[in-house]
Design a protein around this motif. Sequence first.
Motif, PDB file in Angstrom:
ATOM      1  N   GLY A 134      73.610 -30.864  28.684  1.00 18.81           N
ATOM      2  CA  GLY A 134      74.801 -30.710  27.861  1.00 18.81           C
ATOM      3  C   GLY A 134      76.070 -31.258  28.473  1.00 18.81           C
ATOM      4  N   LEU A 135      76.024 -31.671  29.749  1.00 21.49           N
ATOM      5  CA  LEU A 135      77.232 -32.178  30.412  1.00 21.49           C
ATOM      6  C   LEU A 135      77.377 -33.676  30.173  1.00 21.49           C
ATOM      7  CD1 LEU A 135      79.633 -31.645  32.387  1.00 21.49           C
ATOM      8  CD2 LEU A 135      78.080 -32.337  34.228  1.00 21.49           C
ATOM      9  N   PRO A 136      78.454 -34.127  29.517  1.00 24.38           N
ATOM     10  CA  PRO A 136      78.665 -35.571  29.354  1.00 24.38           C
ATOM     11  C   PRO A 136      78.870 -36.240  30.713  1.00 24.38           C
ATOM     12  CG  PRO A 136      80.050 -34.322  27.836  1.00 24.38           C
ATOM     13  CD  PRO A 136      79.484 -33.340  28.828  1.00 24.38           C
ATOM     14  N   SER A 137      78.386 -37.454  30.835  1.00 22.84           N
ATOM     15  CA  SER A 137      78.439 -38.146  32.127  1.00 22.84           C
ATOM     16  C   SER A 137      79.763 -38.832  32.410  1.00 22.84           C
ATOM     17  CB  SER A 137      77.318 -39.196  32.191  1.00 22.84           C
ATOM     18  OG  SER A 137      76.066 -38.577  32.214  1.00 22.84           O
ATOM     19  N   LEU A 194      82.034 -34.968  38.592  1.00 19.52           N
ATOM     20  CA  LEU A 194      83.106 -34.842  39.570  1.00 19.52           C
ATOM     21  C   LEU A 194      84.421 -34.393  38.958  1.00 19.52           C
ATOM     22  CD1 LEU A 194      82.605 -38.037  41.791  1.00 19.52           C
ATOM     23  CD2 LEU A 194      81.587 -35.765  42.059  1.00 19.52           C
ATOM     24  N   ILE A 195      84.773 -34.928  37.793  1.00 18.17           N
ATOM     25  CA  ILE A 195      86.160 -34.764  37.345  1.00 18.17           C
ATOM     26  C   ILE A 195      86.321 -34.120  35.975  1.00 18.17           C
ATOM     27  CG2 ILE A 195      86.852 -36.777  38.701  1.00 18.17           C
ATOM     28  CD1 ILE A 195      87.108 -38.341  36.080  1.00 18.17           C
ATOM     29  N   SER A 196      85.253 -33.837  35.254  1.00 22.04           N
ATOM     30  CA  SER A 196      85.433 -33.297  33.906  1.00 22.04           C
ATOM     31  C   SER A 196      85.791 -31.819  33.954  1.00 22.04           C
ATOM     32  CB  SER A 196      84.162 -33.481  33.070  1.00 22.04           C
ATOM     33  OG  SER A 196      83.200 -32.496  33.407  1.00 22.04           O
ATOM     34  N   PHE A 251      88.806 -26.580  42.916  1.00 24.73           N
ATOM     35  CA  PHE A 251      87.411 -26.945  42.736  1.00 24.73           C
ATOM     36  C   PHE A 251      87.321 -28.458  42.586  1.00 24.73           C
ATOM     37  CE2 PHE A 251      83.860 -27.927  39.885  1.00 24.73           C
ATOM     38  CZ  PHE A 251      82.810 -27.449  40.663  1.00 24.73           C
ATOM     39  N   HIS A 252      86.536 -29.100  43.425  1.00 26.09           N
ATOM     40  CA  HIS A 252      86.457 -30.555  43.536  1.00 26.09           C
ATOM     41  C   HIS A 252      87.840 -31.119  43.880  1.00 26.09           C
ATOM     42  CE1 HIS A 252      82.420 -31.144  41.212  1.00 26.09           C
ATOM     43  NE2 HIS A 252      82.313 -30.303  42.219  1.00 26.09           N
ATOM     44  N   ASP A 286      94.068 -32.733  33.706  1.00 22.53           N
ATOM     45  CA  ASP A 286      93.432 -33.953  34.215  1.00 22.53           C
ATOM     46  C   ASP A 286      93.856 -34.093  35.672  1.00 22.53           C
ATOM     47  OD1 ASP A 286      92.531 -36.489  34.879  1.00 22.53           O
ATOM     48  OD2 ASP A 286      92.979 -37.341  32.903  1.00 22.53           O
ATOM     49  N   ARG A 287      93.073 -33.486  36.552  1.00 24.49           N
ATOM     50  CA  ARG A 287      93.458 -33.406  37.955  1.00 24.49           C
ATOM     51  C   ARG A 287      93.561 -34.791  38.601  1.00 24.49           C
ATOM     52  NH1 ARG A 287      92.794 -29.064  41.038  1.00 24.49           N
ATOM     53  NH2 ARG A 287      91.471 -30.141  42.556  1.00 24.49           N
TER      54      ARG A 287
END
Length: 539
Positions: A179-182, A208-210, A442-443, A421-422
């Motif tokens: 379910g996680l978009p790439s 990494l960034i979503s 986180f990340h 949007d980090r």
Amino acid sequence: MKALTAAEMREVDRLTTERFGIPGWQLMEAAGKAAANVFLEEYGRRSTTLPGHVCVLCGKGNNGGDGFVVARHLKEEADRVDVYLFANPEELHGDAAKNLQRWQEAGGKIVSLASEAEWEKNWPAIASAEVIIDAMLGTGIRGGASGLIAKVIEDVNRLSRNATAARPGWVVAVDTPSGLPSDGEAAAGPVIRAHLTITFTAPKTGQLISRDAVCCGEILVRQIGSPGALVEEVGKGTTRWAGPEEFADMPLLRSWDSHKGKYGNVLLVAGSVGKSGAAILGGQAALRAGAGLVTIGIAEPILPIVAASQPEYMTEPLPATSAGTISAAAMKSERFAEILRGKTVLGMGPGMGTHAETQDFIRSVVSSAEIPLVLDADGLNAFADRGDDLARRKTKHLVVTPHPGEMSRLLGVSIPDVERDRVKTASDAARKWNACVLLKGFHTVVAAPDGRVFVNTTGTPGLAKGGSGDVLTGLLSALIGQFGIEDLPRVVALGAYLHGVAAELLTQQSDASGIIAEEVAHAIPYARRKLLEELQGRG
């Protein structure tokens, strides 16, 4: 290592076959075997016994094919391996179908589930498993998880309490959580919450960034045959994963003719009455991270406390305000200039307080210092709502290390605006201030003025505790002192990496909730040794 989109990952796989003659079935076999081996290694760190009951949830695509390979390699290691297929076997094609057949030829059975009623019937057996391995939806997902798969994801997440419950012992995602978009966009449906994600060749941008990257849990990347040069060729983005390979070319090993003058003369300005621990922790981290010399500049009233805490570093008293913080008089006299003379890097901010005179002192130092500077905590608070002043300085090499709250004050925006949007937040600030920005959280994101971005995925929730940032300031200052400023963003990324690994090493013997910052500082050399071992093992 570059992070890849789904399309770039497909292109890497295609070119691996076309240029290097490695067929798709071989990549799938390598992926499944790698996932099984990593799972067993990680499981072995947590238990003295072999896995008990393992359930593998497979979709009909290549991710499901990976799952069949995982099941086959776990069959001889676990007490029981059950495989559930969310499709009719006749719907499988290509390499996925071949690996289903190989699983069956090895004596494995599958339970095919095509409806929610069938899922509900089998759910009690699945819920009793010690480990649930997710191989339902891969990196090529289009749209959100829906229908039966969405129901499965929601039930697994409820069982694991979003990967926070003690049972099931583990939810492990193969390549990516279902379910996680790439590509970094927000998920349009539910996403599996995994304790561990084992992905292949390179991390995917969304991992990494979503907004939903937290669903990956711990991320481990394993190579399955595609050359690293191919990832660099195909990947067009500027986002890089701060994995071990990023630091392979750095002089991590010391020569036998080393002397303290080779490894930096660090000055840390930190602490105040009631916050002497910030100076102590920063100094300990700088020493443990390998600095040749460490001096701590502190408000005079706390000098005895700090000096007695660690015999290896030097201390320099600075004039204090009535509140026990460093006074602006420290800058007006020649005292601070004398202390700064001969130093190779300056770390400043932890525990200094927000007294008006202290903030004046901080701003004066930032505007006039010419050596590389790491600015954290109250050093950043001195620039609240005046972040633009960070660009007006003499030093060409500034590193700022805000957490989201500090960044919001620097930019004059809300914390949700920072977190939305980090990567963009950190990158825009890096260009605006011409500085290297390390945005904690986180990340952790490390952004450079030239547009490069490193995302660090090491660390544990044990770092969510007072003092962790003080340790990071000392660590970064020490690394800059050793490795210089030629590739400053990469050095800063190394600091974030080692900081996280130090915490990870501590959680191998302890629960993350009880880790304290001083222990993290003391674990830094062991984190560096682990990095060396990983690089030497892969070489």
